[in-house]
Every structure is written in C-alpha cells, then in structure tokens.
Design a protein around this motif. Structure first.
Motif, PDB file in Angstrom:
ATOM      1  N   UNK A 120       6.099  29.338  64.173  1.00 16.54           N
ATOM      2  CA  UNK A 120       6.864  29.591  62.966  1.00 16.54           C
ATOM      3  C   UNK A 120       6.042  30.393  61.969  1.00 16.54           C
ATOM      4  N   UNK A 121       6.733  31.213  61.197  1.00 14.50           N
ATOM      5  CA  UNK A 121       6.116  32.083  60.201  1.00 14.50           C
ATOM      6  C   UNK A 121       5.989  31.315  58.884  1.00 14.50           C
ATOM      7  N   UNK A 122       5.132  30.307  58.877  1.00 15.19           N
ATOM      8  CA  UNK A 122       5.034  29.398  57.746  1.00 15.19           C
ATOM      9  C   UNK A 122       3.757  29.658  56.952  1.00 15.19           C
ATOM     10  N   UNK A 123       3.929  29.852  55.627  1.00 18.23           N
ATOM     11  CA  UNK A 123       2.797  30.044  54.741  1.00 18.23           C
ATOM     12  C   UNK A 123       2.721  28.832  53.820  1.00 18.23           C
ATOM     13  N   UNK A 124       1.757  27.969  54.069  1.00 22.37           N
ATOM     14  CA  UNK A 124       1.695  26.679  53.378  1.00 22.37           C
ATOM     15  C   UNK A 124       1.550  26.818  51.870  1.00 22.37           C
ATOM     16  N   UNK A 125       0.857  27.871  51.417  1.00 23.21           N
ATOM     17  CA  UNK A 125       0.626  28.020  49.982  1.00 23.21           C
ATOM     18  C   UNK A 125       1.893  28.380  49.209  1.00 23.21           C
ATOM     19  N   UNK A 126       2.983  28.703  49.927  1.00 19.10           N
ATOM     20  CA  UNK A 126       4.250  29.011  49.260  1.00 19.10           C
ATOM     21  C   UNK A 126       5.055  27.765  48.923  1.00 19.10           C
ATOM     22  N   UNK A 127       4.574  26.582  49.344  1.00 15.06           N
ATOM     23  CA  UNK A 127       5.322  25.354  49.156  1.00 15.06           C
ATOM     24  C   UNK A 127       4.399  24.245  48.663  1.00 15.06           C
ATOM     25  N   UNK A 128       4.878  23.385  47.764  1.00 18.01           N
ATOM     26  CA  UNK A 128       4.047  22.275  47.292  1.00 18.01           C
ATOM     27  C   UNK A 128       3.881  21.214  48.366  1.00 18.01           C
ATOM     28  N   UNK A 129       2.675  20.676  48.468  1.00 19.05           N
ATOM     29  CA  UNK A 129       2.425  19.615  49.444  1.00 19.05           C
ATOM     30  C   UNK A 129       2.824  18.270  48.859  1.00 19.05           C
ATOM     31  N   UNK A 130       3.161  17.352  49.741  1.00 16.54           N
ATOM     32  CA  UNK A 130       3.518  15.987  49.358  1.00 16.54           C
ATOM     33  C   UNK A 130       2.368  15.102  49.794  1.00 16.54           C
ATOM     34  N   UNK A 131       1.594  14.634  48.832  1.00 11.52           N
ATOM     35  CA  UNK A 131       0.388  13.879  49.161  1.00 11.52           C
ATOM     36  C   UNK A 131       0.596  12.403  48.849  1.00 11.52           C
ATOM     37  N   UNK A 132      -0.363  11.603  49.284  1.00 17.40           N
ATOM     38  CA  UNK A 132      -0.302  10.175  49.018  1.00 17.40           C
ATOM     39  C   UNK A 132      -0.871   9.385  50.176  1.00 17.40           C
ATOM     40  N   UNK A 133      -1.127   8.120  49.931  1.00 19.02           N
ATOM     41  CA  UNK A 133      -1.746   7.271  50.933  1.00 19.02           C
ATOM     42  C   UNK A 133      -0.869   7.098  52.165  1.00 19.02           C
ATOM     43  N   UNK A 134       0.450   7.265  52.004  1.00 14.17           N
ATOM     44  CA  UNK A 134       1.370   7.069  53.130  1.00 14.17           C
ATOM     45  C   UNK A 134       1.597   8.336  53.933  1.00 14.17           C
ATOM     46  N   UNK A 135       0.961   9.433  53.557  1.00 15.55           N
ATOM     47  CA  UNK A 135       1.126  10.682  54.291  1.00 15.55           C
ATOM     48  C   UNK A 135      -0.084  10.878  55.202  1.00 15.55           C
ATOM     49  N   UNK A 136       0.082  10.599  56.488  1.00 19.21           N
ATOM     50  CA  UNK A 136      -1.007  10.693  57.452  1.00 19.21           C
ATOM     51  C   UNK A 136      -1.083  12.055  58.115  1.00 19.21           C
TER      52      UNK A 136
END
Length: 433
Positions: free
Chosen positions: A3-19
């Motif tokens: 996939x042509x995915x650029x991670x910096x174009x989208x906000x990440x969802x962080x937290x202790x439950x995100x493995x």
C-alpha cells in the motif's frame, strides 16, 4: 501489493493498549466507517481508502437520507467526498467495493422516484459513473462480478446491511419465491441474473423438505465471494409466517418469531449447491461466517461445542465441522490468517472477551496454543445510541498484502466513529506467531 501509505500524513493513536502502530485515517471527518471484515477498503493500487460517511450518528436513517462516499489519499491524507447516495444503512454503509483497479468503485444507491435499488460504478478519480438495477453486496476479488440478495428486503430480518425504501414498497416473501434469491451482475456488461432462486435454495434445507413452505418467510442475506472468485456463500434467513408484515426480527425475543439460518455454498452459475452449515448447528448461537484464504473451508463463531462461542471450521461442501481450538473463545468477526495458525478478530461489547467500558480488543489468537494477544483496544459506542444497529463494529479487514488491518472505532475521549489502520508486520513476522 504494497500500500502507498505515508504514516506522517495521519495522526497516530498511542497508549498502553496499543501493541502495534495504529493511525487514524479520518482525523478531519467523523462519522466514517469501512464496509466489512471480508472486504479490503484499500484500492487495488494501494493508494486510496474508500469509506462511507454517515450524515448523522444519533438516529437511524430514513428512506432518501443521503450519505457520502469518501476517498482518502494514503500518501497525502487528503479526504474528498466523491459521491452521495441514498442506498445505505449504518452497519455496512453503501457496501463500497473496489473493482479491478482504482477507476472502478462500486456501491449502492436508490432511485428515490421509483424506490428501486441501484448499483453504481464510479470512477472516483475522473468523477464519471454508470448505474444498473439491483445493487451490490460483495464484488468478486477478480473484479468481474457483483453478488447480492434483495437488499431492500434485508430489513425484514435485521437492520443495518442493505438499503432503505419505504416499508410499504418492500415485498414480502411468502414461502420460497421463484423470482427472488441470489443475483449476480456482470460488471462488464451490466447484465443481472438470478443464479439461485429461494425456491431452489429451499430444496437444500432439510427442515423444509416435505413441509408447507407457505408456513415460512424466506429471505437472502449475506452473499460472499471466495478469495478465488470461484464460489459463493449465500445465507438464507427464515422465520415462521404469521401473516403480519414484520421487520427487524433479529431484535425480537419472541420464540415464535425465531430466525433460522442456513449457509449455502455454490458456484457463480448456481450449480454445485450444498448446505454447508444447516440451521440445527446455529441453535446454540453463532455468527459471522467467512472464507479461509485458500477458499476451501469456512470459518465462523459457533456455540454448539461449549457453553460459549468457539472458533469453528467446516469444508465448503459441508463436511468436517470442527473446532479450530478447544479453548479459544470465539468473538466478533474472525478472519483466518494464511497458514491457518492464527485468527484475527474483534468482539461485541457484550461478549466475554470485551472490556466493561464499551471498548473491545483486536485479538490475535494462536490456534495451536490457544494463547492470544490484545493488539489494540478501541471504543465501540457513540452517544446517544437509540438503536443497536448504531453500534460501532470494528470489522477488522486485511489489506491485500496481509500486513495492514483497517478497522472502525471510537477514539478515547471522542464521540464519533472513525476509521483506523494498524500495521501488523511485527506480529505476522514474529517467530512465535
């Protein structure tokens, strides 16, 4: 396909439950969802994500209410409305399916003058479209055909999955009609054909053999292509006929209105029909049947092997129904990963593996050991929720490379459904997978 995915174009969802890494794909637009756990919402080139945008989340839609087809550029993060449609419900939206390439996107609409369901073929990049009668539930992976039951009649057994027209316009299936059933549309020519009538399907349901079909109402529901495009699942739902015009029977607690389920498999031309999972197996509970990646077996949750749901498998022709693992608890919308060692699934908020705060896990289950990992935890409720059909089902769906997973959810502290992307590369490549 990568996939042509650029991670910096989208906000990440962080937290202790995100493995695993998770990104929000709709940070600017709420009330969005992708279709279902059996459908890749990422375009064939890997560049775009096709989603449905609800016009509201606090009530069910009425006939004629317009929702939006939304295109997300996975490189730039741009969100763009490319079409409007009246052919939707709140669980699967307008049944968006990609075709052979990025210029072929299919979904449902309704002609609000005649109240006829329509299948729309949209080129989302050029803005051109064509329409044929009937509609779409699932497009074959090779992009050649669309399959669907009568989408306007789905509301008779359950809200959320078809299209809405005025109730007085919805036909009633007394018995098993010859002129309703599973339809297949040739997407090159627009020709739509009834490949298996409900009258023919009834011959493969043991409980109906020799009985009076007029004692029942029969309706088609799920229509799912195998990954090889050479076979279909067709779910038949039926309930005892009592004369009254009834709708959304899945929400009824009346045992006299209990829905019975049979899952047929067949060739796309209507031949080689068999009842892979007869209704008697569903009596202790069960849901969400799907194809294995190799297209020779089916997976589902079923309650007949224990006091709670378990992951089970059955051959596409109905043989060898058995547990995948004796102790692994079934839940949500399971997909078997290639190699058949692991299952990815979510959960409903009321299932035992869910948390007690309207959040649920994305579960990665090892079918050899029975061990599992919670890869992410996501909310599944917006307020108000006046009807259960407005719940937020994650419906985790793999991309074509079997690395990324798209799912629906509600982010912590928010009150709108969004669409998320998880990168499972570290999970699927781990030595203990």
């Amino acid at each position: 396909m990568r996939i042509e995915f650029k991670a910096t174009s989208f906000p990440s969802l962080s937290g202790v439950d995100m493995k695993v890494p998770v990104w929000c794909m709709t940070p600017h637009r709420g009330a969005c969802l992708h279709r279902f756990f059996d459908t890749c919402p990422i375009s064939p080139s890997g560049r775009y994500l096709a989603l449905f945008g609800m016009p509201f989340e606090n009530r069910l839609n009425a006939p004629g209410d317009l929702g939006h087809v939304v295109l997300i550029d996975l490189q730039t993060g741009e969100e763009r409305v490319v079409a409007q449609t009246a052919g939707w419900e709140p669980q699967l939206g307008a049944n968006l399916n990609w075709g052979i390439d990025d210029h072929h996107l299919y979904f449902n609409d309704v002609d609000c003058q005649t109240w006829e369901p329509q299948l729309v073929q949209l080129d989302p990049l050029r803005g051109t479209s064509e329409r044929t009668k009937g509609g779409v539930y699932h497009v074959s992976p090779d992009g050649r055909f669309a399959a669907a039951a009568s989408l306007e009649k789905m509301i008779r057994t359950q809200i959320g999955y078809g299209v809405l027209i005025p109730r007085e316009k919805i036909g009633q299936n007394i018995g098993a009609p010859e002129d309703d059933g599973l339809y297949v549309t040739n997407l090159n020519t627009g020709e739509r054909r009834l490949v298996l009538s409900l009258a023919e399907a009834a011959r493969y349901i043991p409980e109906l053999d020799g009985g009076d079909l007029d004692d029942w109402e029969l309706y088609g529901f799920h229509a799912k292509w195998s990954p090889q495009s050479d076979r279909l699942i067709f779910t038949i739902r039926r309930f005892p006929r009592h004369g009254a015009m009834r709708f959304n029977l899945l929400s009824s607690d009346d045992p006299k209105q209990q829905i019975r389920y049979d899952v047929l498999t067949l060739r796309p031309d209507g031949t080689e029909v068999c009842n892979a999972v007869p209704a008697r197996h569903w009596e202790p509970g069960g849901h969400h049947i799907n194809w294995f990646p190799h297209g020779k077996k089916l997976s589902m949750n079923l309650g007949g092997f224990a006091n709670e749901l378990r992951f089970v498998q059955v051959a596409a022709h109905g043989d060898d129904l058995k547990l995948m693992h004796a102790d692994a608890i079934g839940s949500g919308h399971p997909t078997v990963y290639p190699g058949e060692r692991n299952v990815l699934t979510d959960a409903y908020a009321g299932e035992p593996v869910a948390f007690e705060d309207d959040t649920v896990p994305l579960r990665w289950v090892d079918l050899q050991s029975g061990r599992e990992r919670c890869l992410a935890r996501i909310g599944v409720r917006t307020e108000p929720q006046p009807n259960n059909a407005l719940r937020v089902d994650p419906h985790p769906a793999w991309d074509r490379s079997w690395r990324y997973v798209v799912f629906n959810g509600v982010a912590p502290g928010e009150n709108t459904r969004r669409v998320f992307l998880a990168d499972l590369e570290s999970v699927v490549n781990s030595s203990d997978q």
